[in-house]
Design a protein around this motif. Structure first.
Motif, PDB file in Angstrom:
ATOM      1  N   ALA A  77       0.848  -1.189   0.000  1.00 41.40           N
ATOM      2  CA  ALA A  77       0.000   0.000   0.000  1.00 41.40           C
ATOM      3  C   ALA A  77       0.890   1.248   0.000  1.00 41.40           C
ATOM      4  N   LEU A  78       0.596   2.152  -0.895  1.00 39.95           N
ATOM      5  CA  LEU A  78       1.394   3.373  -1.029  1.00 39.95           C
ATOM      6  C   LEU A  78       0.552   4.594  -0.680  1.00 39.95           C
ATOM      7  N   PHE A  87      11.549  -0.474  -4.424  1.00 37.24           N
ATOM      8  CA  PHE A  87      10.801  -0.773  -3.215  1.00 37.24           C
ATOM      9  C   PHE A  87       9.298  -0.614  -3.384  1.00 37.24           C
ATOM     10  N   THR A  88       8.855   0.068  -4.412  1.00 41.83           N
ATOM     11  CA  THR A  88       7.449   0.480  -4.475  1.00 41.83           C
ATOM     12  C   THR A  88       6.608  -0.289  -5.487  1.00 41.83           C
ATOM     13  N   HIS A 146       9.622   5.850 -12.535  1.00 38.05           N
ATOM     14  CA  HIS A 146      10.811   6.175 -11.744  1.00 38.05           C
ATOM     15  C   HIS A 146      10.837   7.674 -11.474  1.00 38.05           C
ATOM     16  N   LYS A 147      10.972   8.031 -10.207  1.00 41.76           N
ATOM     17  CA  LYS A 147      11.032   9.429  -9.786  1.00 41.76           C
ATOM     18  C   LYS A 147       9.767  10.191 -10.195  1.00 41.76           C
ATOM     19  N   VAL A 148       8.621   9.542 -10.031  1.00 40.51           N
ATOM     20  CA  VAL A 148       7.332  10.217 -10.195  1.00 40.51           C
ATOM     21  C   VAL A 148       6.569  10.098  -8.888  1.00 40.51           C
ATOM     22  N   LYS A 149       5.835  11.154  -8.541  1.00 42.66           N
ATOM     23  CA  LYS A 149       5.165  11.224  -7.243  1.00 42.66           C
ATOM     24  C   LYS A 149       3.698  10.827  -7.365  1.00 42.66           C
ATOM     25  N   LEU A 150       3.236  10.065  -6.367  1.00 46.77           N
ATOM     26  CA  LEU A 150       1.830   9.676  -6.316  1.00 46.77           C
ATOM     27  C   LEU A 150       0.964  10.855  -5.881  1.00 46.77           C
ATOM     28  N   LYS A 151      -0.170  11.004  -6.566  1.00 44.27           N
ATOM     29  CA  LYS A 151      -1.122  12.050  -6.200  1.00 44.27           C
ATOM     30  C   LYS A 151      -2.171  11.533  -5.224  1.00 44.27           C
ATOM     31  N   ARG A 152      -2.287  10.205  -5.107  1.00 41.89           N
ATOM     32  CA  ARG A 152      -3.306   9.609  -4.242  1.00 41.89           C
ATOM     33  C   ARG A 152      -2.790   8.286  -3.693  1.00 41.89           C
ATOM     34  N   ALA A 153      -3.431   7.809  -2.658  1.00 39.61           N
ATOM     35  CA  ALA A 153      -3.056   6.521  -2.069  1.00 39.61           C
ATOM     36  C   ALA A 153      -3.523   5.383  -2.976  1.00 39.61           C
ATOM     37  N   ILE A 154      -2.741   4.292  -2.998  1.00 40.18           N
ATOM     38  CA  ILE A 154      -3.080   3.108  -3.793  1.00 40.18           C
ATOM     39  C   ILE A 154      -2.847   1.879  -2.932  1.00 40.18           C
ATOM     40  N   GLY A 155      -3.764   0.926  -2.979  1.00 42.82           N
ATOM     41  CA  GLY A 155      -3.627  -0.299  -2.204  1.00 42.82           C
ATOM     42  C   GLY A 155      -2.571  -1.219  -2.782  1.00 42.82           C
ATOM     43  N   ALA A 156      -2.218  -2.248  -2.034  1.00 41.84           N
ATOM     44  CA  ALA A 156      -1.209  -3.217  -2.470  1.00 41.84           C
ATOM     45  C   ALA A 156      -1.729  -4.055  -3.627  1.00 41.84           C
ATOM     46  N   GLY A 157      -0.840  -4.364  -4.559  1.00 36.11           N
ATOM     47  CA  GLY A 157      -1.182  -5.238  -5.679  1.00 36.11           C
ATOM     48  C   GLY A 157      -2.031  -4.598  -6.743  1.00 36.11           C
TER      49      GLY A 157
END
Length: 446
Positions: A369-370, A382-383, A406-417
């Motif tokens: 989860a991220l 790692f992600t 690579h080297k991009v930022k998440l705008k929202r949370a995302i679950g695992a898998g």
């Protein structure tokens, strides 16, 4: 094959194939070790962002210092020596250059080098399968339009798989499956650079004594590299992935015809005409008997009693029905075999595998989860890991390709898998690699 004879003719005519190698890492070094003793080949330049590393690679692979002491590309072309430089654009554009090898492993760099080769009409051999998985169908079309060869790299598994598929089809067989072997367990998808050595069984002492890149090794283990390579094979051969991606069935060479047949007939395949990777480990971790961890395979169908009889008569290993058979190559020599692609491009104008359409894609998929604001760290990190999908399924979910994760930022949370989409990240729409990928997504490549 007559490639060696054709190279000898170029040698006698004092007109060797002039090659520019970009990237003096492991694959590039392996090629250099063979190129120095191959008739009809002149390595005009070795390009690396770290020129001392290139000098070290040349020395390590048996080159005498006077052979790579050219101060300029012009001197190298005139004297038959090799120039070490960090200027890829100049080396590609040089009038003497005939074939360029991209061995960088960087998707963005690979795309830039292919486009430069198109502009300067130089053949390009793509060791950089990461770039091919990201935009190979578009790049191959651009190369055809420019009148140059765009080729997968012989010695790497995708080109060897393409060769087996071509062999089977040329012999009149219907290809049922093709792919390679690897070490796989489901838990590996969550592996990180911190856990990778335990999965490989490497001690801390062994890692400390060697030149090991944890993220690179992890990309092979977590499934990403398998996805990238099978996307390249799908796009080059017309074979397609299963809807759920690679399933990695455990399988040894004696069981290829039984396991790599459709599930409706007792095998593991979703459909005939599938790309698939087989595991050298049973799901409980036991080693597979006579595994194909380092090799490649193709399975094919008899489709007639006479052919089934021939299989039996000549000792071909088949499934229990006699309908399905296999051929395989137990290992691959990586960069030591790369000269086949160089010679094929220069002397025959032929690729050792190249995309003919967009059928497979590799989408960044979360390892855990991220949270919003986290930075993705790309292949082997790692992600995220790279999951093989059909191109149509990737487009449907607006999948973020692993080559741009690579080297991009998440705008929202995302679950695992979960697959990561373009909508989930902040990205630079002006970057060349992004623009090329977006052009392919909007085009008629599927």
């Amino acid at each position: 094959m007559n490639l060696h004879r054709l190279l000898e003719e170029r040698e006698r005519a004092k007109r060797p194939v002039r090659v520019v190698l970009i990237g003096a890492g492991k694959f590039g070094s392996m090629y250099l070790s063979q190129a120095r003793r191959t008739a009809g080949i002149h390595v005009l330049a070795v390009v690396d962002l770290d020129p001392p590393r290139a000098h070290a690679s040349l020395a390590r692979t048996g080159w005498k210092a006077e052979r790579y002491g050219a101060r300029t590309l012009d001197d190298a072309a005139k004297n038959g020596t090799t120039c070490v430089t960090d200027d890829a654009a100049a080396a590609i554009a040089h009038p003497a250059t005939e074939v360029v090898i991209d061995a960088t492993g960087s998707p963005a760099a690979g795309i830039a080098h292919v486009l430069a080769c198109c502009a300067n009409r130089k053949h390009i051999v793509m060791v950089n399968v990461e770039a091919d998985a990201l935009a190979g169908p578009l790049l191959a079309r651009r190369a055809r339009e420019a009148g140059i060869v765009y080729s997968l790299a012989y010695g790497d598994q995708p080109a060897l798989i393409c060769e087996l598929v071509d062999w089977a089809r040329t012999a009149g067989f219907r290809v049922v499956a093709a792919g390679k072997g690897t070490k796989y367990l489901p838990a590996y998808h969550a592996s990180t650079p911190h856990t990778v050595w335990g999965h490989y069984g490497f001690s801390e002492e062994r890692v400390a004594a060697g030149d090991f890149n944890a993220q690179m090794f992890n990309s092979f283990l977590d499934g990403t590299k398998s996805g990238i390579e099978m996307a390249a094979v799908a796009n080059a051969t017309g074979l397609t992935p299963a809807p759920g991606g690679l399933i990695f069935p455990p399988c040894g060479v004696d069981d290829l015809p039984r396991v790599l047949r459709p599930s409706a007939e007792g095998g593991s395949l979703h459909h005939a005409g599938q790309v698939e990777v087989i595991s050298s480990l049973e799901r409980d971790g036991r080693p597979v008997f006579r595994d194909l961890r380092w090799g490649v395979y193709v399975t094919f169908a008899a489709e007639h009693d006479y052919v089934r009889h021939c299989f039996s008569e000549y000792g071909i290993v088949t499934d229990e029905t006699g309908e399905y058979a296999a051929m395989y190559k137990p290992s691959h020599l990586i960069g030591l075999e790369l000269g086949i692609s160089v010679a094929s491009a220069a002397l025959r104008g032929e690729a050792t595998g190249a995309a003919t359409g967009w059928r497979g894609d590799v989408v960044a998929t979360t390892k855990r989860a991220l949270k919003a604001g986290e930075m993705l760290d790309g292949e082997g990190g790692f992600t995220v890991w790279g999951k093989l999908m059909s191109a149509k399924d990737s487009l449907a979910v607006r999948g973020l390709p692993i080559g741009l994760a690579h080297k991009v930022k998440l705008k929202r949370a995302i679950g695992a898998g979960a697959p990561v989409s373009w909508d989930d990240v902040e990205f630079d729409a002006t970057a060349q690699a992004v623009k090329i990928r977006k052009e392919m997504e909007a085009g008629d490549y599927c």
